[in-house]
Design an enzyme around this catalytic site. Structure first.
Site, short mmCIF file in Angstrom:
data_model
loop_
_atom_site.label_atom_id
_atom_site.label_comp_id
_atom_site.label_asym_id
_atom_site.label_seq_id
_atom_site.Cartn_x
_atom_site.Cartn_y
_atom_site.Cartn_z
N TYR A 133 0.91 -1.09 0.13
CA TYR A 133 0.06 -0.12 -0.16
C TYR A 133 0.94 1.10 -0.09
O TYR A 133 1.63 1.35 0.90
CB TYR A 133 -0.82 0.04 1.13
CG TYR A 133 -2.07 -0.69 1.18
CD1 TYR A 133 -3.00 -0.62 0.29
CD2 TYR A 133 -2.40 -1.70 2.28
CE1 TYR A 133 -4.39 -0.99 0.23
CE2 TYR A 133 -3.84 -2.33 2.27
CZ TYR A 133 -4.47 -2.15 1.17
OH TYR A 133 -5.81 -2.63 0.97
N ASP A 172 -6.92 -1.13 -5.98
CA ASP A 172 -8.29 -1.03 -5.95
C ASP A 172 -8.89 -0.45 -4.55
O ASP A 172 -9.94 -0.55 -4.27
CB ASP A 172 -9.07 -2.48 -6.19
CG ASP A 172 -8.80 -3.41 -5.08
OD1 ASP A 172 -7.85 -2.94 -4.21
OD2 ASP A 172 -9.10 -4.62 -5.21
N HIS A 183 -10.90 -6.86 -4.22
CA HIS A 183 -10.65 -6.92 -2.77
C HIS A 183 -11.66 -7.64 -1.97
O HIS A 183 -11.93 -7.29 -0.71
CB HIS A 183 -10.74 -5.35 -2.11
CG HIS A 183 -9.55 -4.89 -1.31
ND1 HIS A 183 -8.45 -4.45 -1.68
CD2 HIS A 183 -9.47 -5.14 0.03
CE1 HIS A 183 -7.61 -4.02 -0.71
NE2 HIS A 183 -8.14 -4.52 0.39
C1 LIG Z 1 -9.30 -9.09 6.79
C2 LIG Z 1 -8.76 -8.96 5.31
C3 LIG Z 1 -7.59 -8.15 5.28
C4 LIG Z 1 -7.18 -7.65 3.94
N1 LIG Z 1 -6.01 -7.05 3.96
C5 LIG Z 1 -5.72 -6.78 2.45
C6 LIG Z 1 -4.34 -5.87 2.50
O1 LIG Z 1 -3.77 -5.43 3.56
N2 LIG Z 1 -3.87 -5.71 1.22
C7 LIG Z 1 -4.48 -6.14 0.17
O2 LIG Z 1 -4.14 -5.85 -1.00
N3 LIG Z 1 -5.66 -6.98 0.25
C8 LIG Z 1 -6.13 -6.97 1.46
N4 LIG Z 1 -7.17 -7.79 1.33
C9 LIG Z 1 -8.01 -8.36 0.33
C10 LIG Z 1 -7.34 -9.85 -0.06
O3 LIG Z 1 -6.10 -9.67 -0.56
C11 LIG Z 1 -8.09 -10.38 -1.32
O4 LIG Z 1 -8.28 -9.37 -2.28
C12 LIG Z 1 -9.68 -10.80 -0.98
O5 LIG Z 1 -9.91 -11.23 0.44
C13 LIG Z 1 -10.09 -11.99 -1.64
O6 LIG Z 1 -11.48 -12.20 -1.47
P1 LIG Z 1 -11.91 -13.35 -0.64
O7 LIG Z 1 -11.68 -12.99 0.81
O8 LIG Z 1 -13.40 -13.67 -0.86
O9 LIG Z 1 -11.03 -14.59 -0.97
C14 LIG Z 1 -7.83 -7.95 2.84
C15 LIG Z 1 -8.99 -9.13 2.71
C16 LIG Z 1 -9.48 -9.13 4.24
C17 LIG Z 1 -10.62 -10.23 4.22
C1 LIG Z 2 -5.07 -1.35 6.57
C2 LIG Z 2 -5.83 -1.09 5.58
C3 LIG Z 2 -7.06 -2.00 5.31
C4 LIG Z 2 -6.51 -3.66 5.00
C5 LIG Z 2 -7.39 -4.18 3.85
O1 LIG Z 2 -6.80 -4.16 2.75
C6 LIG Z 2 -8.67 -4.77 4.14
O2 LIG Z 2 -9.13 -4.81 5.20
O3 LIG Z 2 -9.25 -5.22 3.18
#
Ligand SMILES: Cc1cc2nc3c(=O)[nH]c(=O)nc-3n(C[C@H](O)[C@H](O)[C@H](O)COP(=O)(O)O)c2cc1C
Ligand SMILES: CCCCC(=O)C(=O)O
Length: 396
Positions: A144, A172, A267
């Site tokens: 990020y 995104d 995401h």
């Molecule tokens: C609790 C949580 C935290 C996440 N944190 C990040 C993150 O720090 N950076 C990021 O690029 N995506 C983040 N994501 C998105 C995931 O990388 C991914 O795109 C997404 O969870 C995929 O969908 P799914 O949960 O249905 O498998 C996060 C998702 C969740 C559920």
């Molecule tokens: C720290 C920022 C948000 C993390 C993230 O990408 C998420 O919760 O989906």
């Protein structure tokens, strides 16, 4: 009547599907963690659509093809060998789920032989996670970009020094999506710090949304020109991947920017609600710009709960398939849980492959799918002839 005992989480041995893990998760972690992990943007329509779209695509099984031999799931991600195309997508603040957070996810990935992507907002510094990995599986770093670019440059130096094999820039989430369940759940149940971003979990006037509060450092000014800045921060040859591509137009732009890979992602529906299901975007790329699959590695994540989902994504050209929430559901049971979650998907993928008459990943192709039920949803071109490309607001 004596007060009823709170339900305890079922034993790991009793969980046989990813849905079992999802059902057990609220019994394994605090309510705030459940709200943070499971929530999605506004009405959660994209979060649901990610899953539903997989169900709308059906398989075209081929028969009598001698599938008795071993199934080869091993492949490479950005030229690094892995035992399966499934990988742990970057997720932030792993300590909200388990005291060892991302280090424990890493142990599970090593045990399953799959890749891990470490978030900038991880609960541990990237080196602490890579120490656990010990080079046994590929580890990538999710960036990020910080509004203070010097901080990003420092973090990138640390990630490269720790031995990551590539940088995945999230594109995104210029701002963090509006997740109402996370906003409403009180913040005081969990203690959260993210050493690499230096963010503090302090409730503000808008509520207690962990994602929003911890994501305030993210730079919304990020633009295509910054790919050159990023390259300049990295050693020559270090792959760059853009995570969060949602249209063929941007996939083509990514190819033009010379990156080594893209992640088709929304995401997990946590950013912009009513953005399209990721498997439909993958189909759009197959229809509108198939050339990109020869020039870049294309990954996908969002809503993957079954081996058949993984199979469909691979048939549509995905080189790897990311699991976000599922990794954290597994983490509720520690390293063993992460490993088992991935292995359940591997087993289901193997079964699907045999039933469809194939025994290796390079035999997968779009012809093994029937996409008729969703074809009308797919934009058919990336150029200016497309009605969406021409659309301009009539009143400004
Ligand atoms: C609790 C949580 C935290 C996440 N944190 C990040 C993150 O720090 N950076 C990021 O690029 N995506 C983040 N994501 C998105 C995931 O990388 C991914 O795109 C997404 O969870 C995929 O969908 P799914 O949960 O249905 O498998 C996060 C998702 C969740 C559920
Ligand atoms: C720290 C920022 C948000 C993390 C993230 O990408 C998420 O919760 O989906």
């Amino acid at each position: 009547m004596p007060p009823s005992k709170p339900p305890t989480k079922p034993p790991l041995s009793s969980l046989i599907s990813t849905h079992d893990f999802a059902a057990a998760f609220p019994l394994a972690v605090p309510a705030k963690t459940v709200a943070f992990v499971t929530s999605a943007a506004t009405d959660s329509l994209t979060c649901a659509a990610n899953k539903e779209a997989y169900a709308s695509i059906t398989l075209r099984p081929r028969i009598l093809r001698d599938v008795s031999g071993p199934i080869a799931l091993s492949t490479t991600l950005l030229a690094h060998p892995v035992r399966s195309p499934i990988y742990a997508a970057p997720t932030s603040m792993g300590r909200t789920v388990h005291p060892e957070g991302e280090r424990e996810i890493a142990r599970g990935c090593v045990a399953a032989g799959v890749a891990i992507v470490v978030s900038t907002s991880a609960s541990f510094a990237v080196r602490e996670v890579l120490d656990v990995v010990g080079g046994r599986v590929p580890a990538f770093f999710q960036l990020y970009v910080d509004r203070d670019r010097h901080k990003s440059e420092t973090v990138l130096r640390e990630a490269v020094g720790a031995g990551v094999k590539g940088v995945w820039v999230t594109v995104d989430a210029p701002v963090i999506g509006k997740r109402e369940a996370d906003e409403r759940a009180p913040l005081d149940e969990v203690e959260v710090t993210t050493p690499m971003s230096g963010a503090q979990a302090v409730r503000d006037a808008a509520g207690g949304g962990l994602g929003r509060i911890m994501g305030k450092y993210v730079d919304a000014s990020l633009a295509w020109g910054d790919v050159a800045w990023l390259r300049g921060c990295l050693p020559r040859g270090m792959p760059v991947v853009l995570k969060g591509i949602q249209t063929a137009m941007d996939a083509v732009a990514a190819m033009g920017a010379g990156v080594e890979g893209i992640v088709v992602s929304n995401h997990g529906g946590r950013s912009l609600d009513t953005s399209p299901a990721t498997i439909l975007v993958l189909l759009e790329l197959q229809r509108c710009c198939p050339q990109i699959f020869d020039r870049m590695e294309v990954f996908v994540d969002g809503g993957i709960m079954r081996g058949t989902d993984v199979f469909k994504a691979l048939c549509l050209g995905a080189k790897g398939v990311g699991i976000g929430r599922g990794t954290l559901y597994g983490l509720g049971y520690g390293e063993e849980g992460v490993k088992k979650y991935i292995e359940i998907l591997n087993d289901e993928l193997e079964t699907t492959m045999r039933m469809c008459g194939v025994t290796s990943l390079d035999e997968l192709h779009p012809g093994l799918l029937n996409t008729r039920a969703v074809d009308h949803l797919i934009p058919s071109t990336v150029d200016e002839e497309h009605p969406f490309a021409k659309w301009r607001p009539s009143k400004l």
